[in-house]
Write a protein that holds these residues in place. Structure first.
Motif, mmCIF file in Angstrom:
data_model
loop_
_atom_site.group_PDB
_atom_site.id
_atom_site.type_symbol
_atom_site.label_atom_id
_atom_site.label_comp_id
_atom_site.label_asym_id
_atom_site.label_seq_id
_atom_site.Cartn_x
_atom_site.Cartn_y
_atom_site.Cartn_z
ATOM 1 N N GLU A 154 0.835 -1.193 0.000
ATOM 2 C CA GLU A 154 0.000 0.000 0.000
ATOM 3 C C GLU A 154 0.874 1.249 0.000
ATOM 4 O OE1 GLU A 154 -3.599 -0.234 2.784
ATOM 5 O OE2 GLU A 154 -2.103 -1.460 3.814
ATOM 6 N N ALA A 156 0.424 5.632 0.205
ATOM 7 C CA ALA A 156 -0.424 6.827 0.314
ATOM 8 C C ALA A 156 0.502 8.023 0.494
ATOM 9 C CB ALA A 156 -1.380 6.690 1.488
ATOM 10 N N ASN A 157 -0.086 9.177 0.595
ATOM 11 C CA ASN A 157 0.675 10.396 0.912
ATOM 12 C C ASN A 157 1.707 10.760 -0.148
ATOM 13 O OD1 ASN A 157 -0.705 10.300 3.432
ATOM 14 N ND2 ASN A 157 0.879 8.913 4.219
ATOM 15 N N THR A 162 -3.345 7.067 -4.267
ATOM 16 C CA THR A 162 -3.524 5.856 -3.469
ATOM 17 C C THR A 162 -3.141 4.675 -4.349
ATOM 18 O OG1 THR A 162 -5.325 6.796 -2.169
ATOM 19 C CG2 THR A 162 -5.159 4.399 -2.225
ATOM 20 N N ALA A 179 -3.756 2.210 -9.023
ATOM 21 C CA ALA A 179 -3.449 3.508 -8.416
ATOM 22 C C ALA A 179 -4.476 4.515 -8.895
ATOM 23 C CB ALA A 179 -2.042 3.964 -8.785
ATOM 24 N N ASN A 181 -5.779 8.910 -8.360
ATOM 25 C CA ASN A 181 -5.936 10.207 -7.709
ATOM 26 C C ASN A 181 -7.043 10.958 -8.459
ATOM 27 O OD1 ASN A 181 -4.790 11.302 -10.025
ATOM 28 N ND2 ASN A 181 -2.982 12.150 -9.004
ATOM 29 N N THR A 342 5.104 6.748 3.588
ATOM 30 C CA THR A 342 4.129 6.535 2.518
ATOM 31 C C THR A 342 3.076 5.497 2.900
ATOM 32 O OG1 THR A 342 5.652 4.921 1.528
ATOM 33 C CG2 THR A 342 5.712 7.172 0.663
ATOM 34 N N PRO A 344 -0.282 4.062 4.716
ATOM 35 C CA PRO A 344 -1.569 4.597 5.175
ATOM 36 C C PRO A 344 -1.854 4.180 6.613
ATOM 37 C CG PRO A 344 -1.936 2.630 3.890
ATOM 38 C CD PRO A 344 -0.448 2.889 3.854
ATOM 39 N N TYR A 422 -10.762 -2.327 -1.972
ATOM 40 C CA TYR A 422 -9.727 -1.630 -1.204
ATOM 41 C C TYR A 422 -10.122 -0.179 -0.951
ATOM 42 C CZ TYR A 422 -5.347 0.451 0.251
ATOM 43 O OH TYR A 422 -4.401 1.138 0.951
ATOM 44 N N SER A 423 -10.763 0.446 -1.923
ATOM 45 C CA SER A 423 -11.219 1.834 -1.734
ATOM 46 C C SER A 423 -12.183 1.915 -0.564
ATOM 47 C CB SER A 423 -11.885 2.353 -3.008
ATOM 48 O OG SER A 423 -10.969 2.396 -4.083
ATOM 49 N N ARG A 426 -10.150 1.365 2.665
ATOM 50 C CA ARG A 426 -9.319 2.517 3.010
ATOM 51 C C ARG A 426 -10.175 3.668 3.528
ATOM 52 N NH1 ARG A 426 -5.998 2.886 5.635
ATOM 53 N NH2 ARG A 426 -5.136 1.033 4.635
ATOM 54 N N ASP A 430 -9.601 5.231 7.185
ATOM 55 C CA ASP A 430 -9.235 6.645 7.326
ATOM 56 C C ASP A 430 -10.251 7.427 8.156
ATOM 57 O OD1 ASP A 430 -6.983 6.198 5.843
ATOM 58 O OD2 ASP A 430 -7.811 6.954 3.961
#
Length: 456
Positions: A154, A156-157, A162, A179, A181, A342, A344, A422-423, A426, A430
């Motif tokens: 994974e 992120a950031n 993602t 991936a 954005n 990086t 999450p 996964y979305s 996540r 979050d």
């Protein structure tokens, strides 16, 4: 319309017998002696034992290790070694193939620009430069760890991106990645195929890579060239990617064809990339040129592929600054991929960062890394025996196997599709109020479907 350098710098000596390699070694010594410049790299594109007497001393191998490894590997010449050979951990870098897939996101801002761009040909300039940008990282000669079945990575950031990748098959080894954005989605199914040639390895990227630009829904498909890892055992190990890279706009029919020059003697042509952006009628619109380890530039051209009067060559991508004398030749971004910077919130226990062999190698404990690698491989075999005994089939968590079979230049490929779960995972993680800041390193790496395997 061909690439402007496609018929040049093929390597004058490349078709001659390997006996000339002794001549190459003598030239290497004399040129360096005359110029007093030890950094000059003279390369025999054929590789081989004869020209390696001096260069071999510059590699990472001790002579006794090299000789032992050569004896072990001889029987595999001509074979696909992807899943046949247990390799010594000293040739590895502390990163997995799933993380290597994520390295393509370092310059993801180029895809943002492609999405924002209204010119359909400049859109391909940005997108293709993004595809080339990762080759600087690919020239590293250390081998990434093969992922365990069910392992994930994974990220992120980074630039709003993602990223999730998963090892979806063990035989044959296959990975899938997604991936996203606000500007693009990136989807890849990868099944590496290799051919061991004694002192070199051909790596065929049997895969399907697609990028969807969100503003207009444009779909781009990438076919990369193969990669050759030269002087695996004798000489200084180096990587080359000769051949064509093709990126096609499946929506409009426009495409880019770039030719990666093969490396010739004395390094002639190494790193060079040249080609054109074509419209759907296969007429050249923009020429592109550069080096995959430095930068790429573009310039509008006429129907003959010549630069348009009044235009100039403009740079579109340049490699970022890199650390000096880095042990594994890592970029700053590669280091970030191994860090928690990086990662999450609520990192999955299947994540590559948590692999004990990878972590031990990162800390310089080669003995522990080797033992942990062997342990993971044995657990993977044990889980397969358990699964087979129960008549179960492994099912990926974040990707689904489709009915689609897509052809590639190196064989047909089964396509895995991101399932969107996964979305959802996540988003839930979050938004969670759970603020447990427990040390991530305390999470036990667990890609196993059967819990008892993890505890063996």
């Amino acid at each position: 319309m061909g690439s402007p350098k496609k018929n040049q710098n093929k390597g004058f000596f490349a078709s001659m017998t390997s006996g000339l390699s002794m001549f190459g070694n003598a030239i290497h010594r004399s040129v360096n002696g005359l110029l007093g410049y030890e950094g000059l790299e003279v390369i025999n594109p054929e590789g081989g034992k004869e020209d390696a007497e001096e260069e071999a001393q510059k590699g990472r191998w001790r002579q006794e290790d090299r000789d032992s490894y050569w004896k072990m590997m001889q029987k595999y010449i001509g074979s696909d070694v992807t899943s046949m050979v247990t390799l010594p951990v000293l040739i590895f870098e502390p990163m997995t193939m799933l993380q290597k897939m994520a390295e393509l996101m370092e310059y993801s801002h180029l895809l943002n620009k492609a999405d924002e761009c209204e010119d359909p040909y400049m859109r391909l300039v940005y997108a293709t430069s993004w595809a080339i940008s990762v080759y600087y990282a690919y020239q590293r000669t250390w081998k990434p760890f093969n992922p365990i079945l069910g392992e994930t990575y994974e990220m992120a950031n980074h630039n709003g991106v993602t990223f999730i990748s998963e090892q979806v098959s063990h035989h044959p080894p296959m990975s899938a990645g997604h991936a996203e954005n606000e500007h693009f989605t990136y989807d890849v199914t990868s099944k590496l195929k290799t051919k061991f040639l004694g002192n070199s390895l051909d790596v065929y990227p049997v895969g399907r890579t697609r990028v969807t630009l969100k503003r207009d829904g444009v779909v781009l498909e990438l076919v990369p060239p193969l990669t050759k890892v030269n002087n695996l055992i004798f000489g200084r190990t180096w990587v080359d990617s000769p051949g064509e890279m093709i990126m096609t706009n499946l929506t409009t029919g426009d495409k880019v064809v770039l030719y990666f020059q093969p490396c010739g003697w004395f390094g002639a042509g190494r790193y060079e990339v040249d080609g054109y952006v074509y419209n759907a009628a296969e007429e050249p619109k923009i020429l592109m040129t550069g080096k995959w380890n430095e930068s790429m530039s573009f310039q509008p051209c006429d129907m003959e592929g010549e630069p348009l009067p009044g235009t100039e060559l403009k740079e579109v991508w340049h490699v970022a600054e890199v650390p000096e004398n880095d042990k594994f030749q890592y970029t700053y971004f590669a280091h970030k991929l191994n860090s928690l910077e990086t990662a999450p919130k609520k990192l999955l226990a299947t994540d590559s960062r948590l692999r004990p062999d990878r972590y031990a190698l990162e800390r310089g404990d080669i003995s522990k890394a080797g033992a942990e690698k062997s342990s993971l491989e044995e657990r993977q075999r044990a889980e397969k025996r358990n699964r087979d005994a129960q008549g179960h089939k492994f099912t990926p968590r974040w990707f689904d196997l489709t009915d689609e079979i897509t052809p590639t230049p190196w064989g047909d490929l089964e396509v895995y599709q991101y399932n969107g779960k996964y979305s959802e995972h996540r988003a839930a993680a979050d938004s969670s109020d759970d603020v447990d800041e427990a040390d991530v390193r305390s999470i036990k790496f667990n890609p196993w479907q059967y819990g008892n395997i993890c505890n063996e």
